[in-house]
Write a protein that holds these residues in place. Structure first.
Motif, short mmCIF file in Angstrom:
data_model
loop_
_atom_site.label_atom_id
_atom_site.label_comp_id
_atom_site.label_asym_id
_atom_site.label_seq_id
_atom_site.Cartn_x
_atom_site.Cartn_y
_atom_site.Cartn_z
N THR A 63 0.74 -1.51 0.11
CA THR A 63 -0.35 -0.28 -0.12
C THR A 63 1.38 1.08 0.08
O THR A 63 1.27 1.29 0.57
N PRO A 64 0.70 2.25 -1.26
CA PRO A 64 1.76 3.75 -1.32
C PRO A 64 1.04 4.61 0.20
O PRO A 64 0.20 4.17 0.86
N VAL A 65 2.16 5.27 0.22
CA VAL A 65 2.46 5.90 1.77
C VAL A 65 2.39 6.62 1.21
O VAL A 65 3.85 7.27 0.23
N VAL A 66 2.40 8.63 0.92
CA VAL A 66 3.20 9.70 0.97
C VAL A 66 2.76 9.86 2.05
O VAL A 66 1.93 10.38 2.73
N SER A 67 3.43 10.94 1.38
CA SER A 67 4.34 12.18 3.18
C SER A 67 5.21 13.91 2.74
O SER A 67 5.74 12.87 2.46
N CYS A 68 4.87 14.51 3.22
CA CYS A 68 4.92 15.60 2.53
C CYS A 68 5.55 16.84 3.59
O CYS A 68 4.54 16.59 4.80
N ASP A 69 6.30 17.21 3.81
CA ASP A 69 7.06 18.63 4.68
C ASP A 69 7.44 19.36 4.51
O ASP A 69 8.27 19.62 3.19
N ALA A 70 7.67 20.67 4.65
CA ALA A 70 8.25 22.30 4.39
C ALA A 70 9.70 22.61 5.86
O ALA A 70 8.65 22.28 7.14
N HIS A 71 10.77 22.50 5.78
CA HIS A 71 11.74 22.64 6.40
C HIS A 71 12.29 24.18 6.84
O HIS A 71 12.74 24.54 5.54
N VAL A 72 12.01 24.73 8.10
CA VAL A 72 12.70 26.26 7.57
C VAL A 72 12.93 26.68 8.62
O VAL A 72 12.85 27.75 9.85
N ILE A 73 14.18 26.01 9.57
CA ILE A 73 15.02 25.47 10.33
C ILE A 73 15.88 27.56 10.29
O ILE A 73 16.09 27.90 9.60
N ARG A 74 15.48 27.66 11.85
CA ARG A 74 16.97 28.54 12.20
C ARG A 74 17.74 28.67 13.40
O ARG A 74 16.93 28.17 14.40
N PRO A 75 18.69 28.12 13.35
CA PRO A 75 19.92 27.80 11.50
C PRO A 75 19.81 26.72 10.99
O PRO A 75 19.61 26.31 11.64
N LEU A 76 20.68 27.24 9.90
CA LEU A 76 20.54 26.48 9.08
C LEU A 76 21.41 24.60 9.59
O LEU A 76 20.79 24.35 9.34
N PHE A 77 22.34 25.37 10.14
CA PHE A 77 23.50 24.14 11.11
C PHE A 77 23.58 24.73 12.04
O PHE A 77 23.60 25.53 12.51
N PHE A 78 23.79 22.93 13.08
CA PHE A 78 23.47 23.08 14.30
C PHE A 78 23.75 22.00 15.23
O PHE A 78 23.77 21.27 14.26
N PRO A 79 23.87 21.86 16.10
CA PRO A 79 25.09 21.01 16.70
C PRO A 79 24.36 19.16 16.48
O PRO A 79 23.00 19.23 17.00
N GLY A 80 24.75 18.72 15.93
CA GLY A 80 24.05 17.19 15.56
C GLY A 80 23.42 17.40 14.12
O GLY A 80 23.13 16.05 13.52
N GLY A 81 23.72 18.84 13.26
CA GLY A 81 23.15 18.53 12.21
C GLY A 81 23.00 19.50 11.56
O GLY A 81 23.32 20.09 11.17
N ASP A 82 22.15 18.86 10.27
CA ASP A 82 21.85 20.58 9.50
C ASP A 82 20.80 20.09 8.75
O ASP A 82 19.88 19.62 8.86
N ILE A 83 19.66 21.78 7.76
CA ILE A 83 18.40 21.46 7.80
C ILE A 83 18.27 20.65 6.53
O ILE A 83 17.19 20.13 6.00
N PRO A 347 10.04 28.75 18.06
CA PRO A 347 9.55 28.99 16.82
C PRO A 347 10.68 28.47 15.64
O PRO A 347 11.70 28.45 16.39
N ARG A 348 10.53 27.97 14.55
CA ARG A 348 11.31 27.53 13.45
C ARG A 348 12.34 26.26 13.87
O ARG A 348 13.65 26.54 13.81
N ILE A 349 11.86 25.58 14.66
CA ILE A 349 13.09 24.08 14.74
C ILE A 349 12.61 23.61 14.21
O ILE A 349 13.16 22.03 14.50
N CYS A 350 11.79 23.14 12.79
CA CYS A 350 12.02 22.05 11.50
C CYS A 350 11.85 22.82 10.47
O CYS A 350 11.10 23.83 10.75
#
Length: 350
Positions: A63-83, A347-350
């Motif tokens: 069974t197909p599954v579809v998900s969508c998301d928008a990523h608007v995090i600030r800052p773009l680079f952070f400890p452990g990852g980036d946007i 705000p703006r964490i993901c």
């Protein structure tokens, strides 16, 4: 043809020192160079290399599954990852929480004029690494450039496609009295990593985001607990808000045990300093599994043996009492309500 391609890309992009300008979004040679020398290099796979405006996907059998998301995090680079890593991991996890195997991702980039190409390349490479870790392919996408002052650096939107794992059916409506609530690790790491980086705060050893793809962990859960009822990732609003959603959808109560909920010491101290409750702080590499009582022990064992699940813990029970409400036995032995998040703590964490 090879000679023609060499002429077409005679002047390579200056990845180290260059910046994005409006020609990179105009659809001409600069756009083609950006796609070829930045995006295609990081995302290379046989579907993307067909060069279509879309993607021809192999047949999906489940069974197909579809998900969508928008990523608007600030800052773009952070400890452990980036946007970039966040965009892939978040999309993979949204599909996986449907009890599905993520397969493909489409990604769109809105880039602000003047954005350093070196930063874009770093982000795109991070996306490629995270996609390979998760075993998914980035198969199509789009790039737009907006005027300086209109884009806050970079936004990424994604669509994930997958197929439901055989025999698995999960839903926020399926929690039943007697079920056990299991979480895959400590709460609040991502939100506090973003806050500490954003505000220039230092909390001891340094808090790292938990951003990670969880599809392999989900497959282990489904093998150990084939009757798993609910899978969710407690992102915005944290554990408390996500459990309130489930309690409301399933018309059940949930009783948590505060002593059983793992929170790293530096996160707890940071939350206390800032007046925040870690139960409401966002996570990007943790999940909630609600499973029948008789499958809980096996599920917990499997989770603790899997990547990103070493700190898993049973933290509560689903009850028939007080449907729609989440409560918690506190460290002091009392009981308190754990309500919905009423405002945006971070705000703006993901």
């Amino acid at each position: 043809m090879a000679e023609e391609k060499r002429r077409y890309f005679a002047t390579p992009i200056d990845v180290k020192h260059g910046i994005i300008d409006l020609t990179h979004g105009a659809g001409g040679r600069a756009t083609a160079q950006l796609i070829s020398q930045v995006f295609a290099r990081a995302f290379s796979n046989e579907i993307l290399e067909e060069g279509h405006d879309g993607a021809f996907l192999p047949e999906i059998h489940g069974t197909p599954v579809v998900s969508c998301d928008a990523h608007v995090i600030r800052p773009l680079f952070f400890p452990g990852g980036d946007i970039g890593s966040l965009a892939v991991a978040g999309t993979v996890n949204d599909v996986a929480m449907c009890g599905a195997k993520p397969l493909y991702i489409a990604a769109c980039f809105v880039i602000e004029e003047g954005f350093p190409i070196a930063d874009l390349d770093r982000i795109v490479q991070s996306m490629g690494r995270t996609a390979r870790e998760a075993g998914v392919k980035i198969v199509t996408g789009d790039t737009k450039v907006v005027e300086k002052g209109h884009g806050d650096g970079l936004y990424i939107t994604t669509t994930g496609i997958g197929e439901v794992l055989p025999g698995i059916r999960v839903s926020g409506r399926l929690a039943r009295p007697g079920d056990r609530v299991i979480i895959s690790g400590s709460m609040g790491d991502h939100g506090m990593a973003i806050m500490s980086e954003r505000e220039g705060l230092s909390f001891g050893s340094g808090i790292q985001s938990d951003s990670a793809p969880l599809n392999a962990l989900v497959e282990e859960i489904c093998r150990a607990a084939p009757h798993v009822h609910v899978l969710r990732d407690p992102t915005r609003g944290g554990l408390a808000t996500t459990l309130n959603e489930i309690a409301s959808q399933s018309c059940v109560g949930i009783m948590l045990d505060e002593a059983s909920i793992p929170v790293h010491e530096d996160v707890a101290q940071a939350c206390e300093f800032l007046g925040l409750d870690p139960l409401y702080v966002a996570n990007e590499g943790k999940l909630i599994a609600i499973v029948p009582e008789e499958e809980a022990a096996a599920c917990l064992k499997a989770m603790r043996a899997a990547p990103h699940g070493e700190e898993s813990a049973i933290v509560g029970t689903v009850t028939a009492e007080d449907p729609g409400y989440v409560q918690m036995t506190t460290l002091m032995g009392g009981v308190r309500m754990v309500d919905w998040l009423n405002a945006d703590q971070l705000p703006r964490i993901c």
